[in-house]
Each structure stands twice: as C-alpha cells, then as structure tokens.
Design an enzyme around this catalytic site. Structure first.
Site, PDB file in Angstrom:
ATOM      1  CB  CYS A  18      24.631  47.576  17.422  1.00 26.41           C
ATOM      2  SG  CYS A  18      23.633  48.313  18.712  1.00 26.41           S
ATOM      3  CB  CYS A  21      21.755  46.051  19.813  1.00 26.39           C
ATOM      4  SG  CYS A  21      21.598  47.405  18.633  1.00 26.39           S
ATOM      5  CB  CYS A  34      40.440  54.440   9.565  1.00 28.66           C
ATOM      6  SG  CYS A  34      40.760  54.237   7.822  1.00 28.66           S
ATOM      7  CB  CYS A  94      43.791  55.023   7.406  1.00 28.26           C
ATOM      8  SG  CYS A  94      42.181  55.826   7.241  1.00 28.26           S
TER       9      CYS A  94
END
Ligand SMILES: *[C@@H]1O[C@H](CO)[C@@H](O)[C@H](O)[C@H]1NC(C)=O
Ligand SMILES: *[C@@H]1O[C@H](CO)[C@@H](O)[C@H](O)[C@H]1NC(C)=O
Length: 495
Positions: A62, A65, A405, A408
């Site tokens: 992350c 983070c 995505c 996709c």
C-alpha cells in the site's frame, strides 16, 4: 456508495499533496527500529502490558503505508523519549496469520491506525495527522489526560486553536457529578476534539466571561463560533457536541483543518448537496448558499461547498467538467444524483426547492453516445443503455468493465471472437460499458468487481454470468439462456 470511497475521493489528493514536502527527509536509515513489530502470536500479550499504545495495520503493497513508514518511525523515536515513553507498533495485516487480528479491529483499508488504551480494553480510531511532528503532538495529547486544565490566559491561548473544535468546561470546583460526567464525555470524544476545563471563564476568548459554571462552552471555527451547554448527562452532552460540530456549510478545499468536517459530512445519513465553485468567486455564493443551508437544517440535506481546484477526484467520479462550474450536485442516499450546472447564486434556493419537491430529473453520468458503433462488440453508455439493452428485443450479453482492469483486457479479444461468431445472428448482441464513466442502475446490476458479465434474454430475463470465460464457455452460456426467436411474442415481453 461506500463512505470510505467517498472520503478518499475527496481527501486522497490532498493527503498526497500534504506529504510531498516531507519526502526528502527520509534519507538516513537508522539501524534501530523504534516502531515495534507485532503479530498474531504476541499482540495480545504486548498490548495487554500497555496502558496506551498506537497500532498501525498496514499492507506491504500500500502506497500510503509506505509514505507513512519514515514519519511513523521518526515519531516513534521522539515518543520513546517522552515521559512516560509511548510505544508505536505495527502489524502486517496482509500476512495470512494476522488477518483474523485485523478483522477484530475492523480494518478495511490501509493504513488503519488505532489507539489502544488500558491493555487494549478501549479502542479508538487514530484521527491525527500522518507526518512525524503531527503524529507526536496528537499522540502526546491522546496519551495525557482527556481534559487539560486551563489555569492562565497563556494556557488558554496555547490551547484554544481558532481552527479547531475546542470544548471547555467551566466549573466552580473540579469535583462533583457534573465534572465527572464532563470528564467522561471528554474520554469518549477525545480522539475527535480537544477538551479543557477551567475555574475561570474570563480566561476564555469568547462568550459570557462572568459565568462561574458549571457550563460547557464549545468553540468552533464556523457559524456562531461558540455555544454553551448546561447539560451534564453523559449521552445527552455527547450528542449535543456531535450536533454542534457539524457546520451549516462544510468547506472543502486544500486546508487540512477542514478535512475532519468533510469526513463528518460524508458520514451523515442525509442527502448531500455539493456546490463546486472556483473559490475566487466564492464570496458571491457564500451568503446565498448559507441561507439555503440554514433553511434545510435538520431537514435531511447536508451542504458542502467545494473549491474546484481541490475537487478533481469528485469531478471524475461524477463525470463533470470544470466549464460546468459553478455547479451544484445533490446525491441522495439511494445514489440518485441531481445536477444543476453553471448555477448563479440566486438560482440555488429555487433549485433546491424544486429538488425537494421532486421536480428535478435525476442526472446520469454518461460518455457521449458513439456516432459509429460498428465493431463486433457494441459500445453501450448510460444514455443509450435503456435503448440498447432493455428495448432492443435482443439477447444481450453485456460486460461492465474498467479501463484499467487487467482481467478486462484479457477478456476483450475473447468477447470480440464471441461477438464475431454471433455476427450473422440478429437476435444476439455482445456489448460493453465502461462502468467507471457511466452510471447504470445499481439496483439492477450488481457490479462488485471487473469485469462483470450480465445477460439479458430477449424476453427480459436477467442473470449474471458466473462461469468460465473462454470463448466456448461464453457461447454455451448464451445459447443456453437465450430466447429462441420463436418464443418471442409481444405478449411475452416482461419489461
Ligand atoms: C512478535 O513476533 C514477531 C514475529 O515472530 C517478531 O518479529 C516481533 O519482534 C515480536 N514482537 C514482540 C514485541 O515481541
Ligand atoms: C451524569 O451522567 C449520568 C449517566 O449519563 C446521569 O445518569 C446523571 O444524571 C448525570 N448527572 C448529571 C448531574 O447530569
């Protein structure tokens, strides 16, 4: 939509901007780590031995983070010298064995910081800043008494920050049930507001200075600037404080002092009216908008005014353009949106009234209807959704996708092949919609991830495709569920 998404839309951009200036300070890497690592095996034991501890739940991947790491470490070093020392700890919530632990603390995003008191028996959200100095001062305040005594005008000056909510109890003496109840409210709400108490109302900057109390005076940076309460029931006082701390109009710009109020705005169960305007011409709107907000107070609509410059995330989400500003958009809790673009100060009141009276048509975010649409996979947008999917009388397989995505992208050539194989079949259409750029009926289509495939048969039966995603799988699925041409008759049309 999820509140968390909302808030991050508004605040993420600023969080990024806000932390940029610290990026260059993380050069020296210390050998000793001041942040304590905890995991499922030693968490309870370690926390149980501490009266006060801050825990960060993080995931290694992350970005927010990672940005926090040097700041958190620096704060931990400074706080280790505090009297008494304060421990900052971290848990890798991505680690399989720690997931149950993170679940116990209701960790839904990263990083999540919690304050654990009395061996972990009291848990509060960390609501402070994310850079070292800010962390240190917030944590110092949180680990001290819930309410600080104000003894002198110097104390008052230091304590009463004009940009914040500050709550001060004035008491003839620091004892008795009212004082204790005030302290209990301070304990409960300390993560959100600063609490103080004093024997002398003359030290306070606003309000009647001759009172001897008991009275609770709440200072706020907006609206009437202070308000007095003489209620000392714990729940009742806490509720009054929560109500008094919602601005009539929430301001959203790059000033981080406003962010706690933006969070409150999105947490409210009300319909949300948002006026986006270039803050250079803000003044001409301010009083008119305020009047409207006053008028609807307690009437299920909350009001926010956002600076165009700070609101790019929101614009993307709503599919809006800067040249449509000043604009006002209302989103109901059911997700319906109502939009008035290029609004003038004098139009606001009447438009909000029309909305309230149910006279405004909902607004749909849509890409333009494509002028040519002759690829095998047809392009559906919000504005032609009804026509192409529901009114076409065809068997329609529609993909809800996001441009970014990966799955996709993998599916795209397969869908192309499927579409080509049905090209001579006028009763079948393969279609796709960019679900990030177009509104669709969220009550009808449940799109929890991308890609999501739905099938609508010619007679209107709707089902989600859950099976395999090879060309053959999808063709089989369509053949199995389609209505044969012979079955269609006008009388059977269920829509
Ligand atoms: C808890 O356990 C982890 C993994 O064994 C270890 O890295 C960490 O230092 C331990 N923390 C404490 C405070 O003992
Ligand atoms: C103090 O709070 C308790 C619990 O909320 C309540 O029962 C009591 O009446 C309060 N005392 C006063 C003086 O308001």
């Amino acid at each position: 939509m999820a509140i968390r998404v909302w808030i991050s839309l508004f605040l993420c951009v600023c969080a990024l901007l806000g932390s940029e200036s610290y990026a260059s300070e993380n050069e020296d890497t210390q050998s000793k780590e001041f942040v304590v690592t905890l995991d499922h095996s030693n968490f309870s034991d370690f926390v149980g031995r501490h009266k006060f501890i801050v825990v960060e739940f993080y995931a290694p991947w992350c970005g927010h983070c990672k940005k926090l790491v040097p700041e958190y470490e620096k704060a931990a070093e400074i706080l280790s010298q505090n009297d008494p020392p304060v421990v900052l700890a971290k848990v890798d919530a991505n680690e399989e064995q720690n997931k149950a632990l993170a679940g116990e603390f209701d960790v839904k995003g990263f990083p999540t910081l919690k304050i654990l008191r009395y061996g972990g028996s009291v848990v509060q959200d960390y609501k402070g800043p994310r850079e070292a100095d800010g962390i240190v001062s917030y944590v110092k305040k949180q680990s001290g008494p819930a309410s600080a005594e104000i003894k002198s005008s110097k104390d008052a000056e230091d304590f009463i920050d004009v940009n914040k909510i500050i709550i001060v109890g004035v008491f003839p003496e620091f004892s008795g049930e009212k004082f204790e109840n005030f302290t209990a409210v301070a304990e409960r709400l300390r993560a959100d507001y600063d609490f103080g108490h004093t024997l002398d109302a003359k030290l306070l900057p606003r309000g009647d200075s001759s009172v001897s109390g008991p009275v609770v005076r709440l200072f706020k940076p907006f609206d009437e600037l202070f308000v007095d309460f003489q209620v000392f029931d714990v729940d009742a006082l806490a509720k009054l404080v929560e109500e008094a701390t919602i601005p009539t109009v929430t301001v959203f710009n790059k000033d981080p002092n406003n962010h706690p109020f933006v969070v409150k705005f999105f947490n409210s169960p009300n319909a949300k009216a948002m006026l986006f305007v270039n803050f250079n011409i803000f003044d001409s709107f301010k009083s008119k908008y305020h009047e409207v907000a006053e008028q609807y107070k307690g009437n299920d609509i909350s009001f926010l005014i956002g600076d165009v410059e700070a609101s790019q995330g929101a614009f993307q989400y709503f599919g809006l353009k800067e040249d449509q500003t000043p604009l006002i958009i209302i989103q109901t809790n059911e997700g319906e949106k109502y939009l008035k673009t290029n609004v003038e100060p004098d139009h606001i009141a009447s438009w909000v009234k029309e909305f309230k009276d149910g006279k405004v048509k909902p607004y749909k975010k849509s890409e333009p209807i494509p002028e040519v649409n002759n690829e095998p996979v047809k392009v559906v947008v919000a504005d032609n959704f009804q026509d192409m999917v529901f009114n076409s009388g065809k068997n329609v397989l529609i993909e809800f996708y996001a441009p970014w995505c990966g799955h996709c992208k993998q599916l795209a050539p397969i869908l192309d092949e499927v579409a080509v194989s049905f090209e001579s079949d006028a009763d079948v259409m393969i279609a796709k919609i960019d679900a990030t750029a177009n509104d669709y009926s969220q009550g009808t289509f449940e799109v929890k991830g991308y890609p999501t495939l739905y099938f609508k048969s010619a007679s209107g039966k709707l089902l989600q495709h859950q099976g395999g995603r090879t060309k053959e799988d999808i063709i089989d699925f369509i053949q199995k569920n389609r209505d044969k041409a012979a079955e269609q008759s006008p009388g059977k049309d269920e829509l």
